[in-house]
Structures are given as structure tokens and as C-alpha cells.
Design a protein around this motif. Structure first.
Motif, PDB file in Angstrom:
ATOM      1  N   THR A   7       0.867   3.945  -3.166  1.00 46.41           N
ATOM      2  CA  THR A   7       0.391   5.324  -3.003  1.00 46.41           C
ATOM      3  C   THR A   7       1.530   6.340  -3.008  1.00 46.41           C
ATOM      4  N   ASN A   8       2.782   5.807  -2.814  1.00 48.01           N
ATOM      5  CA  ASN A   8       3.962   6.674  -2.797  1.00 48.01           C
ATOM      6  C   ASN A   8       3.856   7.758  -1.729  1.00 48.01           C
ATOM      7  N   LYS A   9       3.177   7.372  -0.579  1.00 44.03           N
ATOM      8  CA  LYS A   9       3.000   8.320   0.520  1.00 44.03           C
ATOM      9  C   LYS A   9       3.432   7.658   1.825  1.00 44.03           C
ATOM     10  N   THR A  57       2.055   8.046   5.829  1.00 42.17           N
ATOM     11  CA  THR A  57       1.489   6.903   6.527  1.00 42.17           C
ATOM     12  C   THR A  57       2.132   6.735   7.895  1.00 42.17           C
ATOM     13  N   ASN A  95       0.823  -1.206   0.000  1.00 44.55           N
ATOM     14  CA  ASN A  95       0.000   0.000   0.000  1.00 44.55           C
ATOM     15  C   ASN A  95       0.858   1.258   0.000  1.00 44.55           C
TER      16      ASN A  95
END
Length: 354
Positions: free
Chosen positions: A342-344, A348, A338
Motif C-alpha cells: 500500500t506504500n502507506k 499504518t 501489506n
């Protein structure tokens, strides 16, 4: 056909557990009473099988003595999780020989009150174990925080089993008085299966970690939540700084006693502060740090999950997966996928910390 009583099967399973515990202890086990407890339970299972499977009454004195030894070892095993003192340095240790010596004396010279003596011994140790369990997981200060919830659940089961054994002995005495013991064999067989459950839990404490989903230890100070004092808040803040600066959570053998020593405070004071300020047990508090570190490594590196697990401070895969799911709501592999998708990953991790 050869008749093999159920207790013999139980004895074999207990020996298997014993071998697994010895292999995992690596010769460094600081609480040998768990190994002794499993050994005596295996021996008792054989004695019970001989008594009730083949009606050999001559083993009854041995069964009585082993029963008292089991109750004593159960207490010594879990009481040893409160302190890091080696067995030879624990105060009043030799006093726990008295119940066994007393029963041996009764068996040899005055058999009549043996059953009553066993009931009293089991009731006494059952009450002591129940009081220890009532104090919550943080009372087991020398147990690894990675598996302290498993230790606590094992303590609860053992306290129930030892207390129930006193009740079982009373029921068996009534059965002999009323029907000559016609139901006693079945009662003993059921009790022996319960003993296997207890020893499975004890084996978990000594070597295998099988954590539970939730920890109810915050109830130590009573059912109603207690507002943190200024001192509690200060201790919790100091602990946060210590965890972040020295990354103590990476120590797989970290326990409450060791953590309290690094802060120069009593273990109970640290436990109460974390319970009140963080609204969780010390084990969950430390494992939260471990999960956050695992999340960072999962997002920022391509290392194997197992390596990340050890680097974050977890010792067993089952505990790692369970705690990771508790904190993040997903498995480590799903979390990594995940985060990458999402490259976040940074955002997170911030959400986890908050």
C-alpha cells in the motif's frame, strides 16, 4: 514383559524439562526454586511408580516428605517472582523448612497424623498461592514483561493443583477407610498427570515463554472499573514520556519492579495507574510499544523479522507473534507485505499508536 508404571514415564518427561530449563538458564537463573521444583517432582514420580507399580510400601515415608517439599517449593518459586531479592536475602526463608522438618519428625516418631499434616500443608500453601494469583499478573513484579502472562497462568494452574492435592489426599484417606484403597492407584495416577501439567507451566515460567491471548489483570482492583485519579493520570503520562525518551521497551529483561525503580515509585502504584488510565496490564502496555517499534522497522527496513523481534525488545518468537497479532490483527510478515503493497507504512504506524 517388563512393566513400566506411568509415573516412570512422567519422571522421564520431567527430566527432559529440567535439562531444557538448565540449558536456557545459562547459569544466571535468579530463581533456582523452579529448577528444584522440577527435580523433586521427577523424584516423586519415581517414588510413586515404585509404590503403586510394584507395591513397595517402604517408600511411603519418602513420598510423604517429598510431597511437603513440593508444596513448599511451589510457593517459594512463585513468591520469588514478586521480588528481585536473591534467595539468601528473602525474609523468613528458613521458616519454610518447618513443614518439612515437622513431617520428618512425625514420620520418625508419630506416623499416625502424617496424612493430616500433609493435607494442612497443601491447604495452607494452596491458599497462599491462590491469594497471590488473585492479585493479578502485575503482582509478579520481577518476572520479565515479555513472559509475565505465562508466569501468571502457570501460577493459576499451580495454585489449583496444590489446593486440589489437599482434596485428593482426603479422597484417598476415605478410599482406604471405605474399600482398603482399591481406587487409590488410579487417583494417584491422575494426580501425577496433573503434576506434569503444573511442571510444564513452571518450566514455562523458568525458561520458555508461552503467552496467552488475553490478560485479565485489570480485575485486580475489583470487577467494576475504577476511574483514574489525577495522580494516576500524572503517573501514566510520566511513564509515557520515560518510555518514549529512553526506549525502555527495548530491554528484554524489563519487569515491573525495574520500571517502577526508574520512576522512583512503588511497583503497585505504577501498576494501578496503568490499569486505570490505559485499561490494560503493564505487560500489554510495554508490549504495545514493542510492537509499534517492530512495525516501524518492518516498514522502514529490509531486516529479517527475527532481528527486528530482538531489537524491539521481545525474547521469544512465540510471544512476538502472539503480541503482534493482538495489536495489529495480522502476522509480522503479513503486516510488512501489506505496508509495502500500500506504500502507506507511516499512516499504518500512526493508526497503531492511536
Amino acid at each position: 514383559m517388563l512393566f513400566v508404571p506411568l509415573p516412570f514415564v512422567v519422571a522421564v518427561l520431567l527430566v527432559v524439562l529440567l535439562v531444557q530449563m538448565i540449558r536456557r538458564s545459562d547459569g544466571t537463573d535468579r530463581n533456582p526454586f523452579f529448577l528444584a521444583l522440577v527435580s523433586v517432582y521427577a523424584l516423586q514420580s519415581v517414588v510413586i511408580g515404585v509404590r503403586w507399580g510394584y507395591d513397595v510400601l517402604e517408600v511411603l515415608p519418602v513420598q510423604a516428605v517429598l510431597a511437603v517439599i513440593i508444596a513448599t517449593l511451589a510457593w517459594l518459586s512463585f513468591e520469588g517472582l514478586r521480588s528481585e531479592l536473591p534467595p539468601a536475602q528473602r525474609p523468613w526463608l528458613l521458616l519454610h523448612l518447618l513443614p518439612t522438618l515437622a513431617v520428618i519428625g512425625l514420620v520418625a516418631f508419630w506416623p499416625a497424623p502424617v496424612s493430616l499434616a500433609i493435607i494442612l500443608v497443601f491447604a495452607g500453601y494452596g491458599i497462599a498461592l491462590s491469594r497471590l494469583a488473585f492479585a493479578g499478573p502485575d503482582a509478579l513484579g520481577s518476572s520479565r514483561l515479555d513472559g509475565v502472562i505465562s508466569a501468571y497462568r502457570a501460577l493459576q494452574v499451580t495454585a489449583f493443583a496444590i489446593s486440589s492435592s489437599a482434596l485428593t489426599d482426603i479422597v484417598i484417606s476415605w478410599d482406604f477407610a471405605a474399600s482398603g484403597g482399591s481406587h487409590s492407584a488410579r487417583i494417584v495416577a491422575i494426580g501425577n498427570v496433573l503434576a506434569l501439567l503444573v511442571l510444564g507451566s513452571a518450566a514455562t515460567v523458568a525458561g520458555t515463554s508461552r503467552p496467552e491471548e488475553r490478560d485479565e489483570s485489570v480485575a485486580e482492583e475489583g470487577a467494576s472499573p475504577v476511574l483514574p485519579s489525577a495522580e494516576d493520570t500524572e503517573i501514566a503520562a510520566a511513564l509515557d514520556r520515560l518510555m518514549q525518551a529512553r526506549e525502555l521497551y527495548r530491554d528484554v529483561d524489563l519487569n515491573l519492579n525495574r520500571l517502577a525503580r526508574k520512576m522512583g515509585l512503588p511497583a503497585r502504584q505504577v501498576s494501578i495507574a496503568v490499569n486505570r488510565v490505559k485499561a490494560m496490564s503493564v505487560s500489554h502496555y510495554v508490549n504495545d510499544y514493542r510492537v509499534r517499534e517492530a512495525c516501524r522497522l518492518l516498514a522502514d527496513t529490509d531486516r529479517a523479522v527475527t532481528g527486528i523481534m530482538f531489537d524491539a525488545g521481545f525474547q521469544t518468537k512465540s510471544n512476538f507473534n502472539r503480541e503482534f497479532l493482538r495489536v495489529t490483527g495480522m502476522s509480522p510478515k503479513a503486516w510488512r507485505a501489506n505496508a509495502l503493497a500500500t506504500n502507506k507504512s507511516g499512516a499504518t504506524i500512526i493508526r497503531l499508536a492511536g
